[in-house]
Design a protein around this motif. Structure first.
Motif, mmCIF file in Angstrom:
data_model
loop_
_atom_site.group_PDB
_atom_site.id
_atom_site.type_symbol
_atom_site.label_atom_id
_atom_site.label_comp_id
_atom_site.label_asym_id
_atom_site.label_seq_id
_atom_site.Cartn_x
_atom_site.Cartn_y
_atom_site.Cartn_z
ATOM 1 N N UNK A 30 2.886 12.257 -62.967
ATOM 2 C CA UNK A 30 3.585 11.352 -62.071
ATOM 3 C C UNK A 30 2.655 11.080 -60.894
ATOM 4 N N UNK A 31 3.038 10.231 -59.943
ATOM 5 C CA UNK A 31 2.150 9.955 -58.812
ATOM 6 C C UNK A 31 1.697 11.226 -58.108
ATOM 7 N N UNK A 32 0.411 11.271 -57.778
ATOM 8 C CA UNK A 32 -0.152 12.426 -57.087
ATOM 9 C C UNK A 32 0.408 12.496 -55.674
ATOM 10 N N UNK B 127 8.499 22.395 -58.862
ATOM 11 C CA UNK B 127 7.672 22.280 -60.053
ATOM 12 C C UNK B 127 6.243 21.995 -59.631
ATOM 13 N N UNK B 128 5.328 22.189 -60.576
ATOM 14 C CA UNK B 128 3.898 21.976 -60.305
ATOM 15 C C UNK B 128 3.440 20.730 -61.055
ATOM 16 N N UNK C 105 13.470 18.113 -64.252
ATOM 17 C CA UNK C 105 13.951 18.045 -62.873
ATOM 18 C C UNK C 105 14.204 16.624 -62.383
ATOM 19 N N UNK C 106 13.901 15.628 -63.195
ATOM 20 C CA UNK C 106 13.936 14.253 -62.715
ATOM 21 C C UNK C 106 15.332 13.852 -62.227
ATOM 22 N N UNK C 107 16.364 14.193 -62.976
ATOM 23 C CA UNK C 107 17.729 13.803 -62.585
ATOM 24 C C UNK C 107 18.133 14.445 -61.270
ATOM 25 N N UNK C 108 17.812 15.719 -61.095
ATOM 26 C CA UNK C 108 18.151 16.397 -59.851
ATOM 27 C C UNK C 108 17.361 15.816 -58.685
ATOM 28 N N UNK C 109 16.091 15.465 -58.935
ATOM 29 C CA UNK C 109 15.279 14.872 -57.876
ATOM 30 C C UNK C 109 15.814 13.506 -57.462
ATOM 31 N N UNK D 33 7.788 18.869 -55.561
ATOM 32 C CA UNK D 33 6.666 18.820 -56.493
ATOM 33 C C UNK D 33 5.423 19.144 -55.692
ATOM 34 N N UNK D 34 4.826 20.306 -55.944
ATOM 35 C CA UNK D 34 3.727 20.785 -55.110
ATOM 36 C C UNK D 34 2.354 20.403 -55.656
#
Length: 625
Positions: free
Chosen positions: A193-195, A321-322, A330-334, A343-344
């Protein structure tokens, strides 16, 4: 927007045949490179659409890989790829185009660099942020060996540059004497995904800046020359800047701007990175190939659904998440709670200790990560979470055998590592219903917990026929001697039930037990084991030091002398193939489990049982299975 190239048959790539190795590629006239680039893109789309694999990353590095192999003479010079999932073009240009029909299939081409395949593949890394350290060591070796003409080139993405190990390497490379070491920063603004983070912000500033080619920035302050940014889809421009980088004879960062999925409309439009890695697809649309029925929900999908429900109920739940937001569910929760999902970047160690900090501050973090990647943060799990007895839940996606991604991505080491961690509880759900139940129990706990999920879709729910002191009894043979109790770890329950049916056909009495929480070992298991001639544990992790070993130790501690046979994966690097096939090869399907149990029971019949072997202890409830 580029048009979708029309994939053609294997015999319709004349330039690929002509430029079949780096030497031939260097001899190709520059005027023919655009045609070659077009053929490579069409070839990659055709082959990946048929077999599945990493599509977007490889389409984005076509011109870059061509330029690298024209400027640097591999294998005399060494070109290293971080992660390696963008090395398909490299494989094509190093004589392996004809093997792409078997990409990621048993006995076929690996989806990552492979030393067994080619002298041009020097390392097999497919965990991110490692390539700069490899390059640092290799450059040292070349200097010490008196080989100053052999350049080392490390290709790393901006996403992988978020990993701490990359910065440890940059810190060392920039200040030590070197002969040519070129860091090619492939900046497409994305990993899966985007950095995110300050590194991405700095790179964006460099891409927007004006001024001389080499100017002060983070890399120059670390001791590197900096060239760029340069258009990563301009082959002549890339060749020119790479020749300049080599001539500097010092550590250099070449900042290359690329577009993930370049030249393939569906991939370029894919903001959610659905075409980063794909199964079989329709090459004209990028959509999944037509199937008889829609794909079932995966373990990842179902976890994501359960986590969202929990996040709606509990304000103290924070997910981390990493750089794997969508792949770990995790997309739905995000989307629903953007401030409660972090997202670290590709920084597993930081993710775990950040979670420890959140737990210290009164929250319950859920760290969603691939099982294979948690290996990288073992010290943080041990010392930063477990030592402090912090309530952090780790959800390990793709645990056990994963299939076509091969040895680096099988999540088979986690049980052997995590059973050593004091105070850590490990759960392995056998089905969808147990996933929700065990996740809720995990986040309700006061200490560290792990929920272990396999790749793929769960089977049907399997209800227990009895429950004894927290252990589900899934099957028990009526009116038969208690020959063997089979302890199933998570989704292995289905194969264990199949094995039980086969054994019962041979007149063998079988109990199938699912502890749910597989570690620490439930004390009631020792009492159940004492009533059987044999205990067989079945897990899709390495059998060395895993749940089977823990059960064996627990029986010894309880002075239960029932012998234990541990069925699991061998301590070996297992190649790529389907999950079903690899489990079968390891004897972890129904027939294989039954076969192993028969063999061990036959051995027991030739030895008189020790006194009290089946009666050392009894279930605390007084019941028997």
């Amino acid at each position: 927007m580029s048009a979708v190239p029309t994939p053609t048959g294997a015999g319709e790539f004349p330039l690929l045949a002509e430029a079949s190795d780096p030497k031939a590629l260097r001899a190709l006239p520059a005027a023919r490179l655009p045609e070659l680039v077009g053929e490579i893109r069409a070839f990659v789309i055709e082959k990946v659409a048929a077999s599945g694999g990493h599509l977007g990353p490889n389409l984005g590095v076509v011109e870059l890989t061509v330029a690298l192999h024209r400027v640097f003479a591999s294998p005399h010079d060494t070109v290293l790829f971080d992660i390696g999932h963008q090395a398909y073009v490299h494989k094509i240009l190093t004589g392996r185009a004809g093997a792409f029909g078997g990409l990621r299939r048993a006995g076929g081409l690996s989806g990552y660099p492979s030393r067994a395949e080619s002298e041009h593949d020097v390392i097999e890394n497919s965990h991110a942020s490692t390539v700069l350290s490899y390059a640092d060591g290799l450059a040292h070796a070349r200097r010490l060996s008196g080989e100053p003409d052999r350049a080392v080139v490390a290709v790393i993405g901006d996403g992988a540059l978020t990993g701490g190990m990359a910065w440890e390497a940059l810190n060392n490379i920039g200040t030590a004497p070197r002969h040519p070491l070129i860091v090619v920063l492939n900046d497409n603004g994305r990993s899966y995904a985007p950095t995110t983070g300050a590194v991405a912000t700095h790179l964006d500033a460099l891409k927007r800046g004006t001024g001389p080619e080499e100017r002060r920035n983070l890399f120059t302050d670390l001791g590197f020359a900096y060239l760029g940014p340069v258009d990563g889809h301009d082959t002549p421009g890339l060749e020119a800047v790479l020749h300049t980088a080599r001539a500097l004879d010092r550590p250099v960062v070449v900042h290359v701007m690329t577009v993930k999925g370049k030249g393939y409309g569906p991939a370029e439009r894919d903001d959610a990175d659905h075409l980063h890695a794909v199964g079989t697809i329709d090459p004209s649309t990028g959509r999944p190939a037509p199937t008889a029925s829609p794909a079932p929900l995966s373990w990842t999908d179902l976890f994501g659904r359960e986590l969202l429900h929990l996040a709606e109920e509990r304000q103290d739940l924070i997910a981390l998440t990493a750089s794997m937001l969508r792949p770990t569910g995790l997309h739905s929760t995000a989307t629903r709670f953007p401030g409660r999902v972090l997202d670290v970047g590709i920084a597993e160690q930081h993710a775990v200790t950040c979670a420890a900090g959140l737990a210290t501050g009164g929250y319950h973090p859920v760290v969603a990560i691939y099982a294979t990647f948690l290996n990288r943060a073992f010290d943080q799990v041990l010392m930063d979470v477990a030592l402090h007895r912090l309530p952090v839940t780790f959800v390990l996606d793709r645990a056990g055998i994963t299939g076509p991604d091969g040895p680096s991505h099988h999540g088979m080491w986690d049980l052997s590592l995590l059973t050593m961690v004091p105070g850590l509880r490990i759960a392995a759900p056998r089905d969808t219903k147990r996933l929700g139940m065990l996740l809720r129990e995990a986040v309700a706990g006061q200490g560290p917990t792990v929920l272990r999920l396999p790749k793929g879709a769960p089977g049907s729910d399997t209800e227990a026929v009895a429950r004894i002191d927290g252990i589900d009894i899934l099957r028990r043979s009526p009116h038969r001697p208690l020959d063997v109790i089979v302890v199933a770890v998570g989704p292995m329950a289905h194969a264990c039930l199949e094995a039980a049916a086969l054994l019962e056909d041979d007149g063998i009495g079988v109990t199938v037990a699912d502890p749910g929480w597989v570690h620490p070992v439930n004390p009631a298991l020792a009492a159940l084991a004492a009533r059987h001639r044999l205990v067989a544990t079945v897990e899709d992790g390495v059998r060395t030091g895993g749940i089977g070993a823990a059960v064996t130790q627990a029986l010894q501690d309880a002075q239960v002398r029932t012998p234990v046979t541990v069925l699991g994966l061998p301590p070996a690097f297992i190649p790529h193939d389907t999950r079903t096939s690899l489990l079968g090869q390891a004897g972890l399907d129904g027939p294989g489990i039954a076969r192993s149990i028969r063999t061990h029971l036959k051995r027991l019949t030739s030895v008189a049982p020790p006194a009290g072997a089946y009666a050392a202890g009894s279930p605390s409830t007084g019941r028997t299975p």
